[in-house]
Design an enzyme around this catalytic site. Structure first.
Site, PDB file in Angstrom:
ATOM      1  N   ARG A 183      -8.382   9.696   3.589  1.00 16.94           N
ATOM      2  CA  ARG A 183      -8.188   8.345   3.469  1.00 16.94           C
ATOM      3  C   ARG A 183      -9.253   7.649   4.051  1.00 16.94           C
ATOM      4  O   ARG A 183      -9.549   6.508   3.710  1.00 16.94           O
ATOM      5  CB  ARG A 183      -6.783   7.706   4.779  1.00 16.94           C
ATOM      6  CG  ARG A 183      -6.531   5.918   3.830  1.00 16.94           C
ATOM      7  CD  ARG A 183      -5.328   5.768   5.024  1.00 16.94           C
ATOM      8  NE  ARG A 183      -3.930   6.672   4.017  1.00 16.94           N
ATOM      9  CZ  ARG A 183      -4.085   5.823   3.155  1.00 16.94           C
ATOM     10  NH1 ARG A 183      -3.776   4.704   2.163  1.00 16.94           N
ATOM     11  NH2 ARG A 183      -2.563   6.372   3.154  1.00 16.94           N
ATOM     12  N   ASP A 207      -0.672   0.863  -3.398  1.00 15.33           N
ATOM     13  CA  ASP A 207       1.451   0.757  -3.466  1.00 15.33           C
ATOM     14  C   ASP A 207       2.287   0.137  -2.564  1.00 15.33           C
ATOM     15  O   ASP A 207       2.997   0.322  -3.199  1.00 15.33           O
ATOM     16  CB  ASP A 207       0.878   2.408  -4.480  1.00 15.33           C
ATOM     17  CG  ASP A 207      -0.143   1.471  -6.177  1.00 15.33           C
ATOM     18  OD1 ASP A 207      -0.125   0.003  -6.307  1.00 15.33           O
ATOM     19  OD2 ASP A 207      -0.705   2.338  -5.889  1.00 15.33           O
ATOM     20  N   SER A 262      -6.460   3.422  -1.113  1.00  9.26           N
ATOM     21  CA  SER A 262      -6.885   3.639  -1.676  1.00  9.26           C
ATOM     22  C   SER A 262      -6.697   4.921  -3.446  1.00  9.26           C
ATOM     23  O   SER A 262      -7.061   4.688  -4.236  1.00  9.26           O
ATOM     24  CB  SER A 262      -7.053   5.493  -0.854  1.00  9.26           C
ATOM     25  OG  SER A 262      -5.716   5.217  -0.288  1.00  9.26           O
ATOM     26  N   GLY A 263      -5.289   4.711  -3.178  1.00  3.26           N
ATOM     27  CA  GLY A 263      -4.530   4.578  -4.662  1.00  3.26           C
ATOM     28  C   GLY A 263      -4.580   3.289  -6.155  1.00  3.26           C
ATOM     29  O   GLY A 263      -5.211   3.899  -6.912  1.00  3.26           O
ATOM     30  N   ASP A 281      -0.837  13.829  -3.218  1.00  3.36           N
ATOM     31  CA  ASP A 281      -0.544  12.114  -2.541  1.00  3.36           C
ATOM     32  C   ASP A 281      -0.707  12.736  -1.300  1.00  3.36           C
ATOM     33  O   ASP A 281      -0.672  11.744  -0.826  1.00  3.36           O
ATOM     34  CB  ASP A 281       0.081  11.831  -3.399  1.00  3.36           C
ATOM     35  CG  ASP A 281       0.417  10.084  -3.376  1.00  3.36           C
ATOM     36  OD1 ASP A 281      -0.634   9.789  -2.389  1.00  3.36           O
ATOM     37  OD2 ASP A 281       0.938   9.698  -4.173  1.00  3.36           O
TER      38      ASP A 281
END
Length: 565
Positions: A323, A219, A250-251, A316
């Site tokens: 990651r 994102d 990853s999000g 986050d």
């Protein structure tokens, strides 16, 4: 010898379906295997021609077709031509329950005559007819107004090679590149080289050369692109450039949200990528809400996903070190943060949405059933203190009746040296539009129409405008990309670690609002202000850390455009 491709009169008389084309062709690998092929307005029907009873018929829905091409064979002596149609239907998964989009290619050899030019012309006629019919069958949701990207569509694809586990470029070449070729979508690939590269590029780019900007990343890269577009002198026209999202990080919250809006079964990883690639090839464009976020330094950002403070922001940012493990980084970060759960002091106010009656079914409730936080059966591992009137209904009633006396407490008290001349900036600078008409200056009290939450101890505050916070977190299941709402969640102190963990586990299925947790509050709002009082903490916008301090935000319905089906 194949038969000419003409409509089958007998099938037309049946009245079941209007046959656009009918023909008989051979298999590309075995000339002795022949098929009858018929094209209607909604499907491609294939039947193997055989003398044995019970012939197998395959019906492919044109809703699932992304393209079709005609071509000559590699053998120059072959007088035949070929056409291949590409479908991505929902099929049962091989190793687990449910369905997901899977690639299906149907290829046929056309050899009506000994003239290769005439055969190629016939193959092209079929390919053109299948493409046209599939465009007419593009899936659409009821009540949603779409536009379409031009065809052919000139696409710039921005790829962050370091996003997620560093596999975005490989995922593009392994999955999406072929889909774009099948859909006859020309593209230019741009690999970002450093942070804010995409932001700088789109701020200066000649957007007349592109019909669509597609982001292959998490994102964060889309956050850069949107803010780059909004920083242009021609921002009002630039932000109308359709944006596409392909999950490569990853999000992948927006990608998961788009998939959710298509009313498909949940998908992850490569399945989610194929779903988003399919929507990109179909090229339907809908509206996307953006949120204008003002920071204490007078910086203004535009957000498409979320504004977070406390637990969510901590996870986050702190999970960045994990990651390399991909999306599971958030689970690891959640467990680590739960072990050292923090409580933050701050003030919160918001402009509530005046709800209009809606027919039952399909939407989540704005407020969970009333409950009282004095019943602290879930709160065992942290010190608890009863907080009266904390349920959404009670909290809203209390604060709406007492806003006039309380609203002066949510001004810029934590930094008295900051003054905001936001209105002058917006009216004097073209790039500062659109005007945030719902927001006072950060140094001014909120209007009396706002609801003020009494000074509280918070575990988290989360404002989200999409359904998903991550691939596997359905935070606002009733949200859509252009509902004009900020979905505001906050959790007050006194919640135990097990209870908070249960909330996030329930969020995987969007069931957290049904948990009856007295410390969870959910409101639909148009604007909000958050004033942290704790000296240290983190605030994130779309998963990106911003300066810590007072912040306020307002929704701008349908400001951007998004490829969504």
């Amino acid at each position: 010898m194949e038969k000419a491709s003409e409509p089958d009169p007998s099938r037309q008389r049946n009245g079941v379906a209007c046959v656009v084309l009918y023909g008989e062709f051979t298999d590309t690998l075995n000339d002795r295997v022949r098929y009858s092929v018929s094209l209607t307005e909604s499907a491609l029907t294939i039947q193997k021609i055989s003398s044995s009873p019970g012939r197998t018929t395959v019906v492919l829905n044109l809703l699932d077709c992304v393209g079709c091409r005609a071509y000559r064979g590699e053998d120059g002596a072959d007088v035949g031509a070929y056409f291949s149609a590409y479908f991505y239907p929902l099929k049962r998964r091989w190793m687990s329950a449910g369905v997901a989009r899977q690639r299906v290619e149907q290829c046929f050899r056309v050899a009506l005559v000994q003239d290769p030019v005439a055969n190629l012309r016939e193959a092209e006629r079929w390919a053109h007819a299948i493409r046209d019919a599939s465009v007419q069958q593009t899936p659409r949701r009821d009540g949603v107004v779409y536009s379409e990207v031009p065809r052919p569509c000139r696409v710039m694809v921005l790829v962050n090679p370091h996003s997620g586990r560093g596999q975005a470029l490989q995922l593009f070449t392994g999955h999406i590149q072929g889909m774009l070729t099948e859909a006859a979508v020309p593209y230019t690939l741009v690999i970002t080289e450093h942070q804010n590269h995409a932001r700088e590029l789109v701020r200066k780019a000649d957007l007349s050369q592109w019909d669509t900007l597609v982001i292959m990343s998490g994102d964060g890269l889309l956050f850069e692109v949107i803010n780059g577009l909004m920083e242009r002198e021609d921002w009002e026209e630039a932000i109308q450039t359709p944006l596409g999202i392909l999950p490569g990080g990853s999000g992948n919250a927006l990608a998961a949200s788009l998939h959710h809006y298509s009313q498909s079964a949940p998908a992850w990883n490569e399945e989610l990528l194929l779903s988003c690639g399919f929507m990109l090839c179909k090229g339907l464009v809908g509206s996307l809400d953006l949120v204008s976020v003002h920071l204490a330094s007078q910086q203004r950002l535009f957000s498409f996903l979320s504004l977070a403070w406390g637990f969510v922001a901590d996870v986050d940012i702190e999970s960045e070190k994990y990651r390399h493990v991909g999306a599971i980084r958030f689970l690891v970060g959640t467990l680590v943060r739960l072990a050292s759960l923090k409580v933050y002091q701050g003030r919160l106010a918001y402009l509530p949405v005046k709800e209009t009656p809606k027919p039952p079914g399909g939407s989540i409730k704005a407020n969970p059933p009333p409950s009282t936080p004095q019943h602290l059966s879930l709160c065992s591992s942290l010190p608890c203190r009863p907080i009266a009137d904390i349920s959404p209904n009670q909290n809203s009633r209390h604060n709406r009746s007492s806003t006039k006396s309380n609203h002066n407490t949510i001004n810029n008290s934590s930094n008295n040296t900051i003054t905001t001349k936001r209105h002058e900036t917006q009216t004097n600078s073209k790039t500062r539009a659109p005007l945030d008409s719902l927001l006072p200056g950060l140094d001014q009290p909120v209007p009396e129409s706002w609801t003020v939450v009494r000074e509280e101890d918070f575990v988290l505050v989360l404002a989200i405008y999409q359904s998903h916070l991550a691939e596997d977190l359905v935070t606002a299941p009733g949200a859509v990309a252009d509902d004009g709402l900020i979905h505001l969640f906050y959790v007050t102190s006194g919640i135990s670690r097990p209870a908070l963990l249960r909330l996030f586990l329930a969020m995987e299925k969007g069931a957290h609002l049904a948990c009856g947790c007295p410390h969870l509050v959910y409101e639909k709002v148009k604007a909000l202000r958050l004033e942290p009082l704790s000296p240290k903490g983190m605030i994130t916008v779309d998963g990106e850390m911003v300066e810590y301090g007072p912040v306020q935000a307002q929704i701008h319905p349908g400001l951007a455009r998004l490829i969504c089906g």
